[in-house]
Design a protein around this motif. Structure first.
Motif, PDB file in Angstrom:
ATOM      1  N   SER A  82       0.860  -1.187   0.000  1.00  0.00           N
ATOM      2  CA  SER A  82       0.000   0.000   0.000  1.00  0.00           C
ATOM      3  C   SER A  82       0.893   1.233   0.000  1.00  0.00           C
ATOM      4  N   GLU A 178      -5.287   4.387   4.658  1.00  0.00           N
ATOM      5  CA  GLU A 178      -4.384   3.257   4.875  1.00  0.00           C
ATOM      6  C   GLU A 178      -2.979   3.754   5.155  1.00  0.00           C
ATOM      7  N   THR A 207       5.061  -1.263   8.307  1.00  0.00           N
ATOM      8  CA  THR A 207       4.208  -0.135   7.976  1.00  0.00           C
ATOM      9  C   THR A 207       4.906   1.160   8.400  1.00  0.00           C
TER      10      THR A 207
END
Length: 213
Positions: A82, A178, A207
């Motif tokens: 992402s 996100e 992340t």
């Protein structure tokens, strides 16, 4: 007596030769690391694309095809899961980043460290990053980093900084937002001090979230 002395030195010499034979050279360790990475690519059915293909695809990787881009100059493989919300860190800017990660030693695909478990989830790794003309530098913040606690160094692995040229840093504000998420294969010389000393590669899933500063 003289024969005993000769025999003694002969045994010592042979032991030294055996010891030398048992010690891997750096070149041998590096070859073993490259072989392990190649096997990992096969085992995980990873499709490797070139930087040229990556750029042509708007700097994205096709997760459905399990694509990873190989950066030839560093040997790092990256998959962008992402791109994230927010903005790319611009040249001349600094930011604090929070990362949650799982780290695997690709020799055996074993989990080494993670702040995504029940016992470590309270501690996202926090580090300060600066973009200087497209080159990123970063340091973990003491007491706020599992990596720092585990490996005793404030230096953020160089491999962790590579995605910053392509992902957006933001915070989850609206529904549908996100965080940026990537997967990396990081060779020893782009990793933390233990990997560098041991000459082994690590796989990361991590992340990126912008801090409040």
């Amino acid at each position: 007596m003289r024969k005993l002395i000769y025999a003694f030195f002969y045994i010592i010499g042979m032991a030294a030769l055996v010891s030398c034979d048992d010690v891997e050279t750096y070149a041998e360790q590096r070859d073993a690391e490259l072989a392990a990475i190649s096997q990992y690519l096969v085992d995980k059915k990873i499709k490797v694309i070139s930087e040229k293909e990556f750029l042509a695809n708007d700097t994205m990787t096709d997760v459905s095809k399990n694509e990873y881009v190989l950066f030839e100059n560093t040997g790092i493989y990256m998959q962008i899961v992402s791109r994230g919300c927010g903005e790319i860190l611009k040249k001349g800017e600094s930011a604090d980043i929070l990362s949650r990660f799982s780290e695997y030693n690709i020799n055996g695909d074993s989990l080494q460290l993670s702040n995504q478990t029940v016992t470590t989830s309270y501690l996202p790794d926090k580090y300060s990053v600066r973009n200087t003309s497209g080159s990123f530098t970063a340091s973990f913040i003491s007491g706020q980093s599992l990596m720092y606690m585990a490996y005793g160094s404030a230096s953020v692995p160089a491999g962790w900084l590579v995605p910053l040229s392509y992902i957006r840093l933001g915070r989850l504000v609206e529904e549908g937002d996100e965080l940026a998420k990537v997967r990396l294969i990081v060779p020893h010389d782009q990793g933390h001090s233990y990997a560098s000393q041991g000459v082994y590669a690590c796989f990361y899933e991590l992340t990126y979230q912008r801090g409040l500063n």
